[in-house]
Each structure stands twice: as C-alpha cells, then as structure tokens.
Design an enzyme around this catalytic site. Sequence first.
Site, PDB file in Angstrom:
ATOM      1  N   HIS A   1       2.007   4.402  -2.998  1.00 50.24           N
ATOM      2  CA  HIS A   1       2.074   5.854  -2.820  1.00 50.24           C
ATOM      3  C   HIS A   1       3.452   6.386  -3.214  1.00 50.24           C
ATOM      4  CE1 HIS A   1      -1.782   6.344  -0.936  1.00 50.24           C
ATOM      5  NE2 HIS A   1      -1.475   5.631   0.141  1.00 50.24           N
TER       6      HIS A   1
ATOM      7  N   HIS B   1       0.838  -1.202   0.000  1.00 48.39           N
ATOM      8  CA  HIS B   1       0.000   0.000   0.000  1.00 48.39           C
ATOM      9  C   HIS B   1       0.877   1.257   0.000  1.00 48.39           C
ATOM     10  CE1 HIS B   1      -3.679   2.282   1.478  1.00 48.39           C
ATOM     11  NE2 HIS B   1      -2.701   3.139   1.755  1.00 48.39           N
ATOM     12  N   GLU B   2       1.862   1.303   0.913  1.00 47.36           N
ATOM     13  CA  GLU B   2       2.720   2.488   1.020  1.00 47.36           C
ATOM     14  C   GLU B   2       3.682   2.596  -0.168  1.00 47.36           C
ATOM     15  OE1 GLU B   2       2.171   4.801   3.091  1.00 47.36           O
ATOM     16  OE2 GLU B   2       0.650   3.675   4.194  1.00 47.36           O
TER      17      GLU B   2
END
Length: 385
Positions: A71, A67-68
């Site tokens: 980003h 998820h990170e």
Amino acid sequence: MTDSIRLGRVAGIPIGIHWSVLVIAWLFAWSLASSFLPAEAPGNPPLAYWVAGLAVAALFFASLLAHELAHAVLARRSGVDVDGITLWLLGGVARLKGEAATPAADFRIAAVGPVVSGLLSALFGLAAVGLASVGAPELLTAATAWLARMNIILAAFNLLPGAPLDGGRLLRAVIWRLRGSRREAVVMAARTGSLLGYGLVVIGLFELLVGANLGGLWFVILGFFLSTAASAERRDTETRAALAGLRVRDVMTPDPVVVPSDLGVEAFIRRYAFVHRFASYPVTAASGRLVGLLTIQAVRRAPGGARRITSVAELATPVAGIATVGPDDDLDTLFQRLAAKQGTGRAVVVHNGAPIGIVSPSDIVRTVELGSLREQADTRHPIPS
C-alpha cells in the site's frame, strides 16, 4: 495508532510496532505450539513446536508488513506522502498523509495489499506442496501450510466491502468514479463498514452465547474496531469538507482577553476568571508580545497559599510549549501544530508577536456544524456568509 518500538526503515518508509503485537504474536505462537502443530505433525519434542510456533508467528507478521508496504509504496508512487507503517493487535496500518488524486489511483492503492497477500499465500502453498513431495519434515510442511492459509484469509477479510478495510477502499473508488464525489464515496463506504462491523459483533456474540466458542470474541473485537474506525473516517471526511478552503482567521475566536505577565494569580482570579469565565488567557509582556498561555486548570492546581505570591507568568505555559499560528495559515498547519504541542489543546493566533485570537476545540466544532448547516440549506434560500 502510534509506534511503541521503532524497527527502522524499509524503502525509506518508517516501520514500527505497537506493544500489542508482542501479545498477539505470543498468542499465535502458543496456539501453534500447543494445538495446531502437534495435531498436524505429531511426535516432535515440545521445544520443536515452540521454535516453529515463534518462527511462524514472526513470518506471519512479516506477511502483514509486506501487505502494508505494498500500500505504502504504491501510494508514494501515486504522489501520496506516507508517514509510516505500524503493526498492531489487529494487523497493520499504513499511515498516508494525503489522498489519491483520482479514483483509479485510489483503487490501485487499495487493491495492491490483498494482491500481495494472495501472492504470498500462493507462494507458501506451493512451498508446502513442494516440501511434502520431497519428504520434508511434517512440522516444516504444516507450518508453511498454515502461513498459506492465514495469508489467503487475510486477503479475503480485507476484501470485505466496508471502510476501513481494503474492500471498503475499493468500494469508495468505484463510487467516486461513478458519482464524481469523493466525499459521498467515503461516507457510503464508511456506512457500509459500520454495518459490517455491527454484523461481526452480532456473529461473535452469537458464538459466545450459543456455541460457547471463545473464537467469537475475535469477531466482537474486529466488529467493534471496524464500526468505530468507519465512524471516525466518516466524521473526519465531513470535518475536512466543512473546513475546506478556510484559514485560521475563519475559525478563531478573535480579540482574546489578555493578561499582563506581572499580574498576581489572586488578582487574576478576581479581575478575570470570575468576570470573563474563559478557559484560557494569553499572557503578554509589557510590550504586548505573547509570553505564554494561562489556563483555569493550571490556576486550580496552584496551592491556595501560593496564589498570593505567584504571578500568572509562573503558572502559564510558555510560548515554546503552546501552538502558535498566524491568521492566514491554513488549517493543516493549525492541526499539525496542535498535534505537536498537546499541552493545552488550544492554539494562540499571533500577528507581529501579539495575540489576536485563540482556536479551541469548540471553535473547530462550531465551524464544522455551521458548514453542515450551510450544506443542508436550500440553495434557493442560502444562508448569508
């Protein structure tokens, strides 16, 4: 949030974990091994539940990392530098060193995390259905289904419309696009994040007091984190706006009182400390060059008997240990050097080797407050600069 353990790099991005991850991973594994997995897949030995619980906890944190990373990778492709990723108690943080140039880029960077979590949920869900259809062990199917459920919860939670969650970033991008002001968008998203945090705290307290449900504690922790982080983001934005375009000379206290390096500490107390009452004093050699920074705190720590035979140079923090900047340096340079040299919390402004000013936390606060006053002033009656 700083790293406790460095794991290496992925796609050139430094990855680390905070020690709190070990605690929460153990709690996840314990909950899975002692409650969820035995209920979903009864009849297995305790060791099998623990092995599965630890593996599932590790995969969940790998999902957080994905998820990170989404980003971070998209931010870098959008021209935003990435300092690294840290996994910690409440999830993960991708530390960006700048801001997106446009609302559209800001929106994409925020949206990609929940999208990845949603895709992972779908993949784990399909895997669970496939495992069940071929008669795979119930333990494996239940573990995979748990990962699908947790990833969709992660995506949904992050889409709540309040900073610093991804939903708050999406809200910020939309407001930025509609209103044309990034600062206004950040402030509005941060206020929404604060309200969301307070709401979670209220829900958690209600569960704790009325339902006697310890799960409410998580809502309290999450709500407190959200409200605190949202307030910090709003303050940071207001500070950056107040300091935009300024140089070190604009915020420093000029013409500091300097102390010769060969002066005795006892004489310093009589001639300087009791007269000028500053918190710190640049120490200079006979040539006028900066050799260190003396603080009242350092003088207080010196034994009384030693003050008569000790020079200020012996108590001062040497130049190598203090932040030094030039008067024309920008404030980003100032903040970076202050962060790198955390000993005194002050920076000495140097020109041709000699101290010409000091920047203390109170100087920054004063400049921010004056900036706010200027912004609030009626444009018909501006405050003269």
